[in-house]
Design a protein around this motif. Structure first.
Motif, PDB file in Angstrom:
ATOM      1  N   GLY A   3       0.821  -1.197   0.000  1.00 21.28           N
ATOM      2  CA  GLY A   3       0.000   0.000   0.000  1.00 21.28           C
ATOM      3  C   GLY A   3       0.855   1.246   0.000  1.00 21.28           C
ATOM      4  N   ASP A  45      -3.182   5.131  -0.716  1.00 20.46           N
ATOM      5  CA  ASP A  45      -4.082   4.267   0.049  1.00 20.46           C
ATOM      6  C   ASP A  45      -4.365   4.838   1.429  1.00 20.46           C
ATOM      7  OD1 ASP A  45      -4.388   1.981  -1.804  1.00 20.46           O
ATOM      8  OD2 ASP A  45      -2.223   1.821  -1.536  1.00 20.46           O
ATOM      9  N   HIS A 119      -8.131  -0.488   0.017  1.00 22.25           N
ATOM     10  CA  HIS A 119      -8.069  -1.522  -1.020  1.00 22.25           C
ATOM     11  C   HIS A 119      -9.455  -2.081  -1.317  1.00 22.25           C
ATOM     12  CE1 HIS A 119      -3.517  -2.500  -0.330  1.00 22.25           C
ATOM     13  NE2 HIS A 119      -3.720  -1.346  -0.926  1.00 22.25           N
TER      14      HIS A 119
END
Length: 407
Positions: A3, A45, A119
């Motif tokens: 991430g 993210d 995600h």
């Protein structure tokens, strides 16, 4: 890389230590001492944001980020926090609030959870885009586009719609597209007129859209509907799908009516629809995308399309299946649309041979479409599995999965 995390803090020591810790955990880390337009939030993210920056207000930055990048989680960090400030940040969209000095385990847990949520949102968004692509109502007709936008605007206020048009123009597809773009959680129920009255008596606790085919429903029967339509909840919509316009005695309780023009009346849609379905069937068949010659496209735009978009879709599917060349030429289009045959034989062949050749190609096509699953192919063809095996043997197909791939 598990991430991408962006850290904005005006204390270099904090940036250095926090970025090193997260990098050791496998994250890609970008740092900055201030908020600028160069920060790549589109691919982030998670944003770790200090509230008290030099000459910048972290809370105002939070509001700006949530406005432009609503799906990026933002965790606020501060060395001078209090409950009131934390609550204010959460109300403005922050995922969490962490005080300095950091509790390492809490930081790592918060980052891990926030990135997982990020995600998940991206995955759901991608699935939604894929779903919408599959049911996208393809058109370049200006009047039709304007009407679609109008339907989207009134959706939510109006709960009853009537779409009319010839068979194959895409009434069900347009209704599906409007429903799922405006409310992706909607469950679509295809009901008959008689079934609707029974289904409507049930209490609905989730978004639901009723698609009702109005062919062969008498005007007198329609008089029983207003009572049920008056009881529609905010979670329910009704789409009447018909070849004809609403009867005069229904206008007062069906406020939204739109008639979809036939394909022949919107010739500008023919090229874009052909490209759309060529791409769809080429991917399904795992074949290179066919091209269409200029002459063939002119012929297809001039063709009258009595079956409308449904006929065009079937034409493209057959072209992708049976055309051996890389380009659809005008002769091929004429053969497929005007009663010709896809069998490019120089000499006439007997009817039995033509039927066997078609059966062979079509069965292999269905096997390929079902990824070699014989049981699913038999089900789609409407025959018993044992019957399909006998047919394969009779057609001389010894290795159906391999021969389907070579089709």
């Amino acid at each position: 890389m598990i991430g991408k995390v962006i850290i904005i803090d005006d204390e270099p020591d904090i940036l250095s230590s926090l970025s090193a810790i997260l990098a050791d955990e496998g994250y890609s880390v970008e740092t900055s001492t201030s908020f600028t337009d160069k920060i790549d939030l589109a691919n982030a993210d998670l944003l770790l944001l200090d509230i008290w920056l030099i000459n910048q207000n972290g809370v105002e930055i939070l509001e700006a980020v949530k406005k432009d990048f609503p799906d990026v989680p933002v965790v606020m960090i501060s060395g001078h926090g209090n409950i009131r400030l934390a609550v204010d940040c959460i109300k403005k969209g922050a995922y969490d609030f962490i005080e300095k000095p950091f509790d390492l385990e809490r930081v790592l847990t918060t980052v891990r959870n926030a990135v997982e949520i990020s995600h998940l949102k991206k995955t759901l968004q991608k699935e939604r885009e894929t779903r919408l692509q599959k049911i996208r109502f393809v058109t370049e007709n200006k009047d039709l586009i304007a009407s679609m936008e109008q339907l989207k605007k009134v959706y939510g206020e109006a709960r009853v719609f009537w779409l009319s048009g010839e068979a194959g123009v895409g009434k069900k597809r347009l209704a599906t597209y409007i429903e799922l773009t405006q409310n992706p959680a909607t469950k679509i129920e295809k009901v008959s007129f008689s079934d609707f009255l029974e289904v409507k008596e049930k209490n609905q606790t989730f978004p639901i859209a009723y698609f009702m085919d109005m062919e062969n429903v008498s005007e007198s029967a329609l008089e029983t509907l207003p009572t049920f339509l008056d009881s529609l909840s905010r979670e329910e919509t009704v789409w009447f799908l018909s070849r004809s316009v609403p009867p005069a005695n229904t206008i007062q309780w069906i406020p939204i009516h739109y008639r979809i023009p036939k394909l022949f009346a919107r010739k500008e849609d023919v090229p874009v629809l052909i490209r759309y379905y060529v791409e769809e069937f080429s991917q399904s068949l795992q074949k290179p995308s066919l091209k269409v010659s200029k002459e063939a496209m002119l012929y297809l735009q001039a063709y009258h399309w009595p079956g409308n978009v449904r006929e065009l879709k079937n034409f493209v599917e057959r072209a992708c299946l049976f055309t051996q060349e890389e380009t659809i030429r005008v002769e091929t289009a004429q053969n497929l649309l005007e009663g010709g045959t896809w069998l490019q034989e120089e000499k006439p062949i007997r009817l039995k041979e033509a039927v066997q050749s078609f059966e062979r190609n079509y069965i292999l096509y269905m096997i390929r479409k079902n990824a070699g699953n014989i049981s699913k192919t038999a089900e789609d063809l409407g025959v018993e599995r044992t019957h399909l095996y006998r047919k394969l043997k009779g057609l001389g197909i010894e290795n159906p999965r391999q021969e389907a791939l070579e089709l």
